[in-house]
Design an enzyme around this catalytic site. Structure first.
Site, mmCIF file in Angstrom:
data_model
loop_
_atom_site.group_PDB
_atom_site.id
_atom_site.type_symbol
_atom_site.label_atom_id
_atom_site.label_comp_id
_atom_site.label_asym_id
_atom_site.label_seq_id
_atom_site.Cartn_x
_atom_site.Cartn_y
_atom_site.Cartn_z
ATOM 1 N N SER A 1 2.967 3.143 -3.664
ATOM 2 C CA SER A 1 4.067 3.927 -3.112
ATOM 3 C C SER A 1 3.790 5.426 -3.246
ATOM 4 O O SER A 1 2.832 5.922 -2.672
ATOM 5 C CB SER A 1 5.370 3.518 -3.804
ATOM 6 N N ASP B 1 6.539 -1.864 0.444
ATOM 7 C CA ASP B 1 6.177 -1.144 -0.777
ATOM 8 C C ASP B 1 5.393 -2.003 -1.780
ATOM 9 O O ASP B 1 5.808 -3.091 -2.147
ATOM 10 C CB ASP B 1 7.475 -0.662 -1.439
#
Length: 257
Positions: free
Chosen positions: A40, A152
């Site tokens: 991320s 993610d």
């Protein structure tokens, strides 16, 4: 022969600025970086460093950063926002389009919603890989790549220290922003706030469990900072510097062994 050093950078939203602070300290102390793993926000900072952007230059970019440069509203049942602008930002500011363009090997985590499994991305389009790793479920629309539906990487690997080890690092330095290194200063005020805090507690438990795969873990004290507020970027960077300096002697000792 020198030991191979891998840096594992966790997710953390706007708290990702703390990665810049830690990397500034590594540069100041001539800590070598042979490979980078990122999840991320860690994938964004990791991509920049791997492309040859210095931590100081990243700090300068942070001073000019606006959300409109990296996110955009979208009409989709899969998410409120699109991060296609983040892809453009990576291409323009980092000067690398493909993993082959990088100066340091980079391994980015993502999660495939179709096969229900985590992935390590290290070839092909760099911007799309970073977008996928940063596509927080429900907030951002997933990224379609090679028949996969990706979100993610924190979904399965909040702190990709094990990946750094598997990719050949002898010494793994983790920078964990989900552990937060402290407590929240105020209670949540809304149901959304409660949901975010609860999600963070799950991530914290998962990332702490991955500390065992790192030789050193740096956990900046950033709990009071929102994951969505980029305005206090300078203070967050400073927290990263402070936390890294506390561990620099330990890192140097590992390199000297």
């Amino acid at each position: 022969m020198r030991k191979k050093v891998g840096i594992a950078l966790s997710g953390g939203g706007a708290r990702g600025f703390a990665h810049i602070g830690a990397l500034k300290v590594f540069a100041e102390n001539d800590i070598p970086i042979d490979l980078i793993t990122g999840t991320s926000a860690g994938s964004i900072v990791g991509a920049a460093i791997a492309a040859g952007v210095s931590a100081n230059d990243l700090e300068a970019l942070a001073a000019k950063l606006r959300y409109s440069a990296v996110v955009a509203p979208t009409i989709s049942r899969f998410g409120l926002l699109s991060n296609y602008r983040l892809g453009k930002f990576v291409q323009k500011k980092f000067g690398a389009r493909d993993f082959r363009d990088l100066k340091i090997p980079l391994f980015v985590t993502a999660y495939d919603l179709i096969k229900n499994e985590g992935l390590i991305l290290s070839t092909g389009d760099l911007a799309n890989a970073v977008r996928a790793s940063s596509a927080v479920p429900r907030l951002f629309t997933p990224i379609r790549m090679d028949g996969k539906l990706l979100v993610d990487g924190g979904t399965f690997s909040p702190l990709p220290a094990k990946t750094a080890r598997e990719m050949g690092a002898d010494i793994v330095i983790g920078v964990d922003l989900t552990a937060c290194g402290g407590t929240f200063q105020k209670p949540p005020k809304t149901s959304a706030g409660i949901l975010i805090r609860s999600s963070l507690s799950i991530l914290k438990t998962a990332s702490t469990g991955q500390h065992v795969d790192a030789d050193v873990v740096i956990s900046p004290k950033i709990a009071e900072f929102s994951m969505f507020d980029i305005r206090p970027y300078r203070e967050i960077i400073e927290r990263g510097e402070i936390a890294a300096r506390r561990k620099i002697d330990v890192i140097k000792a590992l390199l000297a062994e």
